[in-house]
Write an enzyme that holds these catalytic residues in place. Structure first.
Site, PDB file in Angstrom:
ATOM      1  N   TYR A  58     -12.994  39.231 -46.577  1.00 33.15           N
ATOM      2  CA  TYR A  58     -14.066  38.343 -47.023  1.00 33.15           C
ATOM      3  C   TYR A  58     -15.396  39.077 -47.196  1.00 33.15           C
ATOM      4  O   TYR A  58     -16.290  38.588 -47.880  1.00 33.15           O
ATOM      5  CB  TYR A  58     -14.304  37.193 -46.039  1.00 33.15           C
ATOM      6  CG  TYR A  58     -13.156  36.272 -45.776  1.00 33.15           C
ATOM      7  CD1 TYR A  58     -12.011  36.248 -46.568  1.00 33.15           C
ATOM      8  CD2 TYR A  58     -13.216  35.404 -44.694  1.00 33.15           C
ATOM      9  CE1 TYR A  58     -10.972  35.381 -46.291  1.00 33.15           C
ATOM     10  CE2 TYR A  58     -12.179  34.529 -44.423  1.00 33.15           C
ATOM     11  CZ  TYR A  58     -11.058  34.525 -45.209  1.00 33.15           C
ATOM     12  OH  TYR A  58     -10.036  33.666 -44.919  1.00 33.15           O
ATOM     13  N   LYS A  74      -9.218  38.201 -39.120  1.00 34.27           N
ATOM     14  CA  LYS A  74      -7.827  38.348 -39.567  1.00 34.27           C
ATOM     15  C   LYS A  74      -7.500  39.788 -39.957  1.00 34.27           C
ATOM     16  O   LYS A  74      -8.354  40.496 -40.482  1.00 34.27           O
ATOM     17  CB  LYS A  74      -7.586  37.434 -40.774  1.00 34.27           C
ATOM     18  CG  LYS A  74      -7.849  35.976 -40.480  1.00 34.27           C
ATOM     19  CD  LYS A  74      -7.768  35.140 -41.742  1.00 34.27           C
ATOM     20  CE  LYS A  74      -8.408  33.813 -41.537  1.00 34.27           C
ATOM     21  NZ  LYS A  74      -9.869  33.865 -41.569  1.00 34.27           N
ATOM     22  N   HIS A 114      -3.146  37.822 -41.414  1.00 35.48           N
ATOM     23  CA  HIS A 114      -3.692  37.002 -42.493  1.00 35.48           C
ATOM     24  C   HIS A 114      -2.624  36.385 -43.404  1.00 35.48           C
ATOM     25  O   HIS A 114      -2.691  35.217 -43.746  1.00 35.48           O
ATOM     26  CB  HIS A 114      -4.653  37.839 -43.338  1.00 35.48           C
ATOM     27  CG  HIS A 114      -5.676  37.031 -44.057  1.00 35.48           C
ATOM     28  ND1 HIS A 114      -6.930  37.500 -44.288  1.00 35.48           N
ATOM     29  CD2 HIS A 114      -5.649  35.788 -44.584  1.00 35.48           C
ATOM     30  CE1 HIS A 114      -7.640  36.579 -44.933  1.00 35.48           C
ATOM     31  NE2 HIS A 114      -6.878  35.541 -45.119  1.00 35.48           N
TER      32      HIS A 114
END
Length: 182
Positions: A57, A87, A120
């Site tokens: 992210y 993650k 993830h």
């Protein structure tokens, strides 16, 4: 003063911990660090205590900066007031990369531990993901047993309080397997 946010108890039977049921996911596109940091600080000020991030992210660093600022300015007394989830991204879904990956996340977050560290997705990607969609020739099956053993090591070392998986639904698993087998 923080509002009383409802919590659920998660755990493995022998250990349990409270998880705030209201949380803020920090995935953004495009990635904008200052905006992300500002949104996190606003969320902390309005009683959010659960934050979800991931290496992919690009929000671990702004989250870490926001946590440090929230402590410095007195929005929270300590990191222990927060529940932080990150993650293991698919490019690190190999036993030799799990420990370095969590250490990178902790460095990005400026933290000593995570509350929850997730695998993830149920796949391994070779190389660096520079664009979407991910090329099918870079997607491989994950050795989940070997990866999970190192996830357990992360927990035993105190780098995370809990471990689990994310996006492992039957549909997603079937989808990724169909891509790999094409």
């Amino acid at each position: 003063m923080a509002a009383n946010v409802p919590k659920v108890t998660i755990g493995n039977g022998s250990q349990t911990m409270p998880l705030p049921v209201i949380g803020l996911g920090t995935a953004t596109h495009p990635q904008v660090s200052e905006t992300t940091k500002s949104a996190i600080l606003d969320a902390i000020e309005t009683s959010y205590r659960h934050f979800d991030t991931a290496f992919i992210y690009g929000s671990e660093q702004p989250l870490g900066e926001a946590i440090a600022e929230a402590i410095k300015t007195g929005l929270i007394k300590s990191r222990d007031e927060l529940f932080i989830t990150s993650k293991l991204w698919c490019t690190f879904a190999s036993p030799e990369f799990v420990l370095p990956a969590i250490k990178t996340s902790l460095k990005n977050l400026q933290l000593d531990y995570l509350d929850l560290f997730l695998v993830h997705r149920p796949l391994k990607i070779s190389g660096e993901v520079k664009r979407l969609p991910i090329l099918k020739e870079t997607i491989f099956p994950i050795d989940i047993k070997a990866v999970w053993e190192v996830m357990e090591e992360c927990q035993n070392l105190g780098l995370t309080k809990a471990i689990a998986v994310s996006n492992f639904s039957f549909f997603i698993l079937f989808y990724w397997i169909s891509i790999v087998l094409r």
